[in-house]
Design an enzyme around this catalytic site. Structure first.
Site: not given
Ligand code: HEM
Ligand SMILES: [Cu+2]
Lengths: 535, 118
Positions: A67, A97, A162-163, A248, A250, A295-296, A321
């Protein structure tokens, strides 16, 4: 057209507009599979005791992996970058183009085998139940013995390649193909957005490719990069992965920012407020996007100073932002707003993306993230920024530009029904996930204690509403394609005809501030064979 | 309202051009990267680095306030506590109350439910 000509036009296409259309078809196709998989997830979680997959936890993990990968790599990226990027960026720059037309063709056709690989991976042996993050040692040979994980990794390699080719193409187009008189300051915001996206892709993807290749070696050739027993370090994988993954996210949202800027300016009949601020906000989001990856990983045991740095750097991203959010609001302020479907999706984006950003700031606190990490709170966070941020921007862009791109009009009333169903559906699905996360429900587990039944059932109900909404959208597109000439040009009118209160500067057909509105509808295949001149 | 472009007469314009704001504005229009972009990016990047110091300090203060205690240390905080010995406790609990004043009872089945008595 004969078969031969069709093959000539679509298979061997070097025309950015045709390739963009292929990307849209591809994205719609993957989105449908991805939505089907999400239905399986919500059916499984609709009650305790694994009601749908009957306790097959591996199958559940395979479904969530497929998914995520389908939605991110094969729906959002192809639609935003491949589709809107290819179609609109050359038009906005006044270019005939893309810079490397044949490379563009390769970029698209690499995605097809990539999609086939990921689907195969889900179907062979026990499938890849690693999550889209493909963490080692879970993705290692002991835990996932068959070829499924190798296939998934190859799929990511191909789509990454590709990307990467696409990114090179976009950057070169941006720098070299601007028409006479178009200085950097005059480039429209969407084209800027695609440029930043391409730069992020270019700088981050090679690191992911390296990490995944090391994984392939660990699995098949007895190396031990991520294997403690052989002196390796599994946390190294997470560093490599997240060096790519934060940029990614972003990559997924910055093109959406670009679309929303154009939509907001169109619905308020005003130029965007603070264009320079918008451009440098994207710059700094891109720059800082490379400085916050850990931060992840707050839960892996980083030392306290490291966590302090990543916490504060992450929070600082909220500043550019917010500059964007407030500039959109300032653009709307004092404008005569047309509440058409583009406006609804744009406002929906601004509102819901902000909620996702706020939960992101909560997660950025390394102390708070310890309990929230890997809980449904994170799932709620990224679905607010993705399902309601990136996906809403795709719909917004579709309703804004598709009448121009196709020369066919959609049914306004149906599109409003689509918006409201979608808006209600996604909120009912994902808002309760905040509560579940706060109460401690972990993600990627297919069963839960009875205490969590209530909100899970609400979420599953919401997912049914959003699936109905998606079906309505597919009908809107079908209706647009088969019946579009007879819809009148209401769809374009509602965007651009001067309203009673509005300015009369927008004469018939509104030649907006950007070049794509000056060409014929639909634009001819080579719109700017003679360069447009900008004064 | 967000009105920026108020009409200025030529004299007003010249006077404004001489002010600091006017000089900066004109320089910015000429070189947006140097006078807008670069300060913008630098501020944000520097902020991300220097705020780390504050966050680290905050964590340290909180770390000083909150201290994890071992079980024994926690018990020591209680002034009038009884001396506890694990073995003693075990035997004491065994003596408490009668040991066999219970009886197995059959829970009534629901209507229509099989009694499982053959
Ligand atoms: C103010 C902006 C943002 C902050 C401060 C932020 C912060 C965080 C943090 C700290 C995590 C980790 C959480 C954890 O696993 O314990 C997280 C996960 C995630 N964030 Fe954000 N984020 C922001 C914006 C975004 C944006 C714009 C996107 C995508 C368009 C995004 C997509 C994700 C995704 C996909 C994950 C999960 C990754 C995974 O473990 O599978 N975030 N974010
Ligand atoms: Cu992040």
């Amino acid at each position: 057209m004969s078969l031969k000509l069709n093959i000539q036009r679509w298979l061997f296409s070097t025309n950015a507009k045709d390739i963009a259309v292929l990307y849209f078809i591809f994205a719609l196709f993957s989105a449908m599979i991805g939505t089907g998989l999400s239905a399986i997830i919500r059916l499984e979680l609709a009650n305790t005791g694994s009601p749908f997959l009957h306790g097959n936890t591996q199958a559940f993990n395979v479904v969530i992996t497929a998914h995520a990968i389908l939605m991110i790599f094969f729906f959002v990226m192809p639609a935003l970058v491949g589709g809107f990027g290819n179609y609109l960026m050359p038009l906005m720059l006044g270019a005939s183009d893309m810079a490397f037309a044949r490379l563009n063709n390769i970029s698209f056709w690499l995605l097809v085998p990539s999609l086939i690989l990921i689907l195969t991976s889900a179907l062979v042996e026990a499938g890849a139940g690693t999550g889209w993050t493909v963490y080692f040692p879970l993705a290692g040979i002991q835990s996932h013995s068959g070829p499924a994980v190798d296939l998934a990794i190859f799929s990511l390699h191909l789509s990454g390649f590709s990307s990467l080719l696409g990114a090179i193409n976009f950057i070169t187009t941006f720098i070299n193909m601007r028409t006479i008189g178009m200085k950097y300051e005059n480039v429209p915001l969407f084209a800027w957005a695609v440029l930043f996206t391409a730069i992020l892709l270019l700088l981050s993807l090679p690191v992911l490719a390296a990490g995944l290749t090391m994984g392939i070696f660990d699995r098949n050739f007895n190396t031990s990069f991520f294997e403690y027993a052989g002196g390796g370090d599994a946390v190294l994988y997470q560093h490599l992965f997240y060096w790519w993954n934060h940029p990614e996210v972003y990559i997924l949202i910055i093109p959406g920012f670009g679309i929303i800027s154009h939509a907001v300016s169109a619905i308020a009949s005003k130029p965007v407020f603070g264009v320079q601020g918008m451009i440098y906000a994207m710059w700094s989001i891109g720059l800082l996007g490379f400085c916050v990856w850990s931060h992840h990983m707050f839960a892996v045991g980083l030392d306290s100073d490291t966590r302090a740095y990543f916490t504060s750097a992450t929070m600082v991203i909220a500043v550019p932002t917010s500059i964007k959010i407030f500039s959109w609001l300032a653009t709307l302020y004092g404008g005569t707003i047309r509440l058409n479907v583009t406006a609804l999706f744009a406002l929906g984006f601004i509102f819901l993306f902000t909620i996702g950003g706020l939960t992101g700031v909560v997660l950025a606190n390394s102390a708070l993230d310890i309990p929230f990490h890997d809980s449904y709170y994170v799932v709620a966070h990224f679905h607010y920024v993705l399902s309601m941020g990136a996906v809403f921007s795709i719909f917004c862009g579709w309703y804004l530009w598709s009448p121009k791109i196709l020369g066919l009009h959609y049914n306004e009333r149906l599109s409003h029904i689509h918006f409201w169903l979608m808006f209600i559906g996604v909120n009912v699905t994902f808002f309760p996930m905040h509560f579940l996360g706060l109460q401690g429900m972990p993600r990627r587990i297919n069963d839960y204690p009875d205490a969590f039944i209530g909100w899970n059932q609400v979420a599953s109900l919401g997912s049914i509403i959003s699936i109905v909404a998606s079906i309505v959208f597919i009908y809107v597109v079908y209706d647009q394609l088969t019946n579009g000439l007879h819809q009148g040009n209401k769809a374009l009118d509602s965007q651009f005809k001067p309203s009673f209160m509005g300015t009369n500067l927008n004469v018939e057909g509104y030649t907006g501030p950007t070049l794509e509105w000056t060409v014929s509808t639909p634009p001819s295949l080579h719109a700017f064979n003679t360069p447009a001149v900008l004064y | 309202m967000l009105e920026q472009n108020k009409f200025k007469t030529k004299k007003q314009q010249q006077a404004w051009n001489k002010t600091l704001a006017g000089r900066y504005y004109n320089a910015m229009v000429k070189r947006p990267f140097l006078f807008f972009g670069l300060p913008f990016l630098t501020t944000i990047y520097a902020a991300s680095v220097y705020f780390a110091e504050f966050t680290a300090y905050r964590y340290e203060i909180q770390d000083g306030k909150v201290k994890a205690l071992s079980e024994e240390e926690a018990l020591k905080l209680d002034k009038g506590r009884r001396k506890v010995d694990m073995k003693e406790e075990f035997y004491r609990l065994q003596q408490l109350g009668k040991q066999d004043d219970w009886e197995q009872v059959r829970v009534p089945r629901m209507k229509g439910e099989s009694d499982n008595v053959f």
